[in-house]
Design a protein around this motif. Structure first.
Motif, PDB file in Angstrom:
ATOM      1  N   SER A 154      50.378   4.511  56.897  1.00 14.62           N
ATOM      2  CA  SER A 154      50.139   5.525  55.860  1.00 14.62           C
ATOM      3  C   SER A 154      48.831   5.251  55.128  1.00 14.62           C
ATOM      4  CB  SER A 154      51.303   5.537  54.873  1.00 14.62           C
ATOM      5  OG  SER A 154      52.506   5.774  55.560  1.00 14.62           O
ATOM      6  N   GLU A 158      52.566   8.401  51.305  1.00 16.96           N
ATOM      7  CA  GLU A 158      52.870   7.339  50.346  1.00 16.96           C
ATOM      8  C   GLU A 158      52.685   5.952  50.956  1.00 16.96           C
ATOM      9  OE1 GLU A 158      56.516   5.863  47.467  1.00 16.96           O
ATOM     10  OE2 GLU A 158      56.806   7.625  48.722  1.00 16.96           O
ATOM     11  N   THR A 171      57.667   5.394  54.667  1.00 13.75           N
ATOM     12  CA  THR A 171      57.516   6.725  55.259  1.00 13.75           C
ATOM     13  C   THR A 171      58.818   7.144  55.930  1.00 13.75           C
ATOM     14  OG1 THR A 171      55.210   6.186  55.633  1.00 13.75           O
ATOM     15  CG2 THR A 171      56.077   8.096  56.823  1.00 13.75           C
ATOM     16  N   ASP A 197      51.033  10.449  60.903  1.00 17.66           N
ATOM     17  CA  ASP A 197      51.688   9.237  60.387  1.00 17.66           C
ATOM     18  C   ASP A 197      53.176   9.374  60.651  1.00 17.66           C
ATOM     19  OD1 ASP A 197      52.319   6.920  59.006  1.00 17.66           O
ATOM     20  OD2 ASP A 197      52.300   7.896  57.026  1.00 17.66           O
TER      21      ASP A 197
HETATM   22 MG   LIG Z   1      54.191   4.603  55.912  1.00 16.59          MG
END
Ligand SMILES: [Mg+2]
Ligand SMILES: Nc1nc2c(ncn2[C@@H]2O[C@H](COP(=O)(O)OP(=O)(O)OP(=O)(O)O)[C@@H](O)[C@H]2O)c(=O)[nH]1
Length: 328
Positions: free
Chosen positions: A94, A106, A114, A133
């Protein structure tokens, strides 16, 4: 009594027979039920249609719907290609996404931050490449939809934390992908695949390279995998080696950019046509307009070891950066 079925009914019946999915069948059946002449002669037939409808609706109920979790993994491809970021918890996926795209995902110092995939667009020269991501890869659990997201990608970025036994992390990642029938390839083309398997090109990335002892760990990591895969050390947070990373990501995609021009005009170098490596002049024409292929007489090419404006045939392979003038 004769049924006297109307052409309208017979037409709907034909549609019903040709229908492949349950909703399509229901739709056709609804029409049949609506237009069937309502008299004594069709009474039995109407009864049969009704019970058929009841059965179809029952079947529709029984089918598992696509769950919410699975839907979250359905990320629409945008830009020139879709590259999925994979790694164990806390490897820095992330952080990387937030650093090299405008998307924000985040970041936290605890694992499993995540929860669902997040796409972002990475600019590379005149291209936009989509990065996705993802939640961390886990040993004991795979979210429904996750394997599909990976299998449909154009390339993978496998990220490890250089401060935490990177070789071991990569072995876990490769093993998990193997379990999903995904053959990860890098430099060397893999053997032909068994049914159900897909092969994906990957770039291996060691993150947090600015940390103490991280570069020593990187060298061990590199010597372990360099014969098989392209490898790169980066620092997502420190912003180190990120331009190199963009280039390497582009390299694994196996695409070429060419530019089309009309006779007597300059080519627009900001609008590349993106094609698979090995594509021909014919495919360039196809990308411009489907009618162009049939009408194409010849093309002229600037670039790739040809003399400027050299005339080429429709099955000539195009190269990165070629400018192509199509003559119809
Ligand atoms: Mg993450
Ligand atoms: N030193 C250092 N720390 C980093 C770097 N990149 C990320 N981190 C830290 O590593 C931790 C995890 O970062 P994330 O980006 O949340 O990692 P992730 O892989 O997305 O984690 P999950 O979502 O849990 O899988 C955070 O504390 C980050 O600040 C880096 O280049 N150097």
């Amino acid at each position: 009594m004769p049924a006297n079925l109307t052409p309208q009914y017979l037409n709907a019946e034909l549609k019903f027979k040709q229908a492949k999915t349950i909703p399509e069948k229901i739709e056709a059946l609804e029409v049949m039920m609506a237009v069937i002449p309502k008299h004594k002669g069709t009474e039995r037939l109407r009864g049969q249609l009704k019970s058929r409808m009841a059965k179809l609706k029952e079947e529709l109920q029984k089918r598992p719907a696509v769950g919410k979790a699975e839907q979250a993994y359905n990320i629409k491809r945008e830009g020139a290609a879709q590259v999925v970021l994979l790694g164990l918890p806390n490897s820095g996926k992330s952080s990387l996404l937030s650093k090299i795209t405008h998307a924000s995902s985040e970041v936290a110092d605890y694992p499993f931050t995540t929860q669902k995939p997040i796409p972002g667009m990475m600019k590379f020269e005149n291209l936009q490449i989509q990065l996705v991501d993802t939640p961390p890869v886990q040993l004991d659990h795979i979210e429904p939809g996750f394997p599909n997201l990976i299998r449909n990608a154009d390339g993978l970025l496998l990220l490890v934390d250089l401060t935490e036994a990177p070789v071991f992390q990569m072995e876990i990642l490769l093993e998990e992908l193997n379990g999903m029938k995904i053959k990860v390839v890098g430099k060397v083309p893999g053997p032909s695949l068994d049914v159900g398997w897909v092969s994906l090109r990957a770039l291996l990335v060691g993150n947090k390279c600015e940390m103490k002892n991280a570069m020593e760990a990187y060298r061990r990591f590199e010597s372990h995998f360099r014969d098989l895969f392209p490898i790169l050390p980066i620092s997502a947070e420190g912003g180190m080696n990120l331009d190199e990373l963009r280039k390497e990501i582009y390299q694994i995609l196996n695409i070429v950019r060419v530019y089309t021009k009309t006779p007597g005009k300059e080519a627009d170098l900001t609008e590349p046509v993106i094609l698979k490596k090995g594509s021909t002049v014919e495919e360039v024409a196809l990308s411009v307009h489907k009618d162009f292929v049939a009408k194409l007489r010849y093309a002229k090419v600037w670039g790739s070891g040809k003399f400027d404006g050299q005339r080429v045939k429709r099955n000539d392979v195009v190269n990165e950066g070629d400018v192509i003038e199509l003559h119809i």
